[in-house]
Design a protein around this motif. Structure first.
Motif, PDB file in Angstrom:
ATOM      1  N   GLY A  70       6.204   5.842   6.200  1.00  0.00           N
ATOM      2  CA  GLY A  70       5.109   5.084   5.588  1.00  0.00           C
ATOM      3  C   GLY A  70       5.295   3.585   5.748  1.00  0.00           C
ATOM      4  O   GLY A  70       4.389   2.880   6.203  1.00  0.00           O
ATOM      5  N   GLU A 103       3.236   1.467   8.615  1.00  0.00           N
ATOM      6  CA  GLU A 103       2.272   0.466   8.166  1.00  0.00           C
ATOM      7  C   GLU A 103       2.484  -0.855   8.907  1.00  0.00           C
ATOM      8  O   GLU A 103       1.527  -1.493   9.358  1.00  0.00           O
ATOM      9  N   ILE A 148      -0.588   8.153   8.339  1.00  0.00           N
ATOM     10  CA  ILE A 148       0.042   7.748   7.077  1.00  0.00           C
ATOM     11  C   ILE A 148      -0.788   8.242   5.895  1.00  0.00           C
ATOM     12  O   ILE A 148      -0.264   8.787   4.915  1.00  0.00           O
ATOM     13  N   ALA A 149      -2.110   8.084   5.977  1.00  0.00           N
ATOM     14  CA  ALA A 149      -2.998   8.477   4.886  1.00  0.00           C
ATOM     15  C   ALA A 149      -2.943   9.970   4.612  1.00  0.00           C
ATOM     16  O   ALA A 149      -3.116  10.411   3.470  1.00  0.00           O
ATOM     17  N   ARG A 150      -2.681  10.755   5.628  1.00  0.00           N
ATOM     18  CA  ARG A 150      -2.692  12.209   5.489  1.00  0.00           C
ATOM     19  C   ARG A 150      -1.320  12.798   5.185  1.00  0.00           C
ATOM     20  O   ARG A 150      -1.193  14.013   5.020  1.00  0.00           O
ATOM     21  N   ASN A 151      -0.299  11.963   5.117  1.00  0.00           N
ATOM     22  CA  ASN A 151       1.073  12.449   4.936  1.00  0.00           C
ATOM     23  C   ASN A 151       1.439  12.449   3.452  1.00  0.00           C
ATOM     24  O   ASN A 151       1.545  11.401   2.825  1.00  0.00           O
ATOM     25  N   ASN A 152       1.645  13.646   2.897  1.00  0.00           N
ATOM     26  CA  ASN A 152       1.943  13.773   1.468  1.00  0.00           C
ATOM     27  C   ASN A 152       3.314  13.234   1.093  1.00  0.00           C
ATOM     28  O   ASN A 152       3.611  13.045  -0.098  1.00  0.00           O
ATOM     29  N   VAL A 196       4.471  10.341   2.037  1.00  0.00           N
ATOM     30  CA  VAL A 196       4.395   8.882   1.964  1.00  0.00           C
ATOM     31  C   VAL A 196       4.023   8.473   0.541  1.00  0.00           C
ATOM     32  O   VAL A 196       3.166   9.112  -0.081  1.00  0.00           O
ATOM     33  N   ASP A 242       2.238   6.956  -2.670  1.00  0.00           N
ATOM     34  CA  ASP A 242       0.792   6.852  -2.886  1.00  0.00           C
ATOM     35  C   ASP A 242       0.237   5.459  -2.599  1.00  0.00           C
ATOM     36  O   ASP A 242      -0.871   5.333  -2.067  1.00  0.00           O
ATOM     37  N   ARG A 297      -0.212   5.110   1.073  1.00  0.00           N
ATOM     38  CA  ARG A 297      -1.292   5.986   1.537  1.00  0.00           C
ATOM     39  C   ARG A 297      -2.657   5.399   1.187  1.00  0.00           C
ATOM     40  O   ARG A 297      -3.589   5.455   1.987  1.00  0.00           O
ATOM     41  N   GLN A 298      -2.757   4.834  -0.006  1.00  0.00           N
ATOM     42  CA  GLN A 298      -4.038   4.248  -0.422  1.00  0.00           C
ATOM     43  C   GLN A 298      -4.425   3.071   0.468  1.00  0.00           C
ATOM     44  O   GLN A 298      -5.593   2.926   0.859  1.00  0.00           O
ATOM     45  N   VAL A 356      -7.410  13.645   3.229  1.00  0.00           N
ATOM     46  CA  VAL A 356      -6.395  13.441   2.196  1.00  0.00           C
ATOM     47  C   VAL A 356      -6.717  14.280   0.981  1.00  0.00           C
ATOM     48  O   VAL A 356      -5.853  14.925   0.379  1.00  0.00           O
TER      49      VAL A 356
END
Length: 232
Positions: A171, A175, A197-201, A203, A205, A208-209, A226
């Motif tokens: 993450g 980024e 990154i957004a779809r990786n649990n 990472v 929060d 991800r946001q 997501v």
């Protein structure tokens, strides 16, 4: 006619046993003392190891207490609370050494001393005694502190191998690499990376946001995917 006397078997056995006793006695004289000396040396070495291990555990425990006091003092904003970090940063134990240096660098970041913090992070990243995950984190933190002054291709070269989903720092590294791609005017590379990154649990929060927001700006719809992941 005289009869030839029979060999006295009992006498021969007695002589043989006496010879064996003499041999055993000689062996004890030759080797017995050496065996005792070797045993004494072995016990002394083992006792020394136990004392050394006890000393190391005592020293390690003292350093842990010192580090905790530093953290408590910093949280309470006690003047001079960070002074013990200078000694801990040179500790023989790589774990305490790394933690002390990370703390020093973070304190410099609070003072907006990006160059000073980056220098300390670089020292951690170059410390071969420290575990690789922490060296990788230090490299990411160093790059983050230097980001505005680095050429984007340098950022990509540094962190490309860490910006992979299987890496524990994906993450954070991803980024920075994606942001570098944007600075290189390569949204076609930045967008998919933000989406990953957004779809990786795994990472955090907050990262991800931010990635979701960036994919939206780049015209990539990662939000639904997501939410689908969360539902599952």
């Amino acid at each position: 006619m005289a009869v030839t006397p029979n060999t006295d078997a009992a006498f021969l056995r007695e002589v043989d046993e006496e010879l064996r006793r003499d041999q055993l006695a000689g062996a004890w004289e030759r080797y017995g003392r050496l065996a005792i000396i070797a045993l004494v040396v072995a016990l002394a070495l083992f006792g020394g190891y136990l004392l050394w291990r006890n000393h190391e555990q005592s020293v390690s425990g003292a350093k842990a207490e010192t580090l905790q006091k530093v953290y408590d003092g910093i949280a309470a904003k006690t003047p001079g609370a960070d002074k013990p970090l200078a000694d801990l940063a040179t500790a023989g134990e790589p774990g305490y050494r790394a933690l002390a240096k990370f703390t020093q660098a973070d304190l410099l970041l609070q003072k907006n001393d990006l160059a000073g913090a980056a220098k300390i992070f670089a020292a951690i990243a170059a410390d071969t005694g420290v575990g690789q995950p922490f060296r990788d984190l230090a490299l990411i933190r160093q790059t983050s502190a230097e980001f505005d002054g680095l050429k984007p291709d340098v950022v990509v070269a540094r962190l490309r191998d860490l910006a992979r989903p299987e890496n524990p720092w994906f993450g954070s590294a991803g980024e920075l690499v994606a942001m570098a791609y944007l600075r290189m005017n390569k949204p076609d590379l930045a967008g998919p990376l933000f989406a990953q990154i957004a779809r990786n649990n795994d990472v955090p929060d907050t990262i991800r946001q931010r990635a979701v927001q960036m994919t939206g700006m780049l015209g990539i719809d990662a939000v639904d995917q997501v939410e689908d992941k969360k539902a599952k």
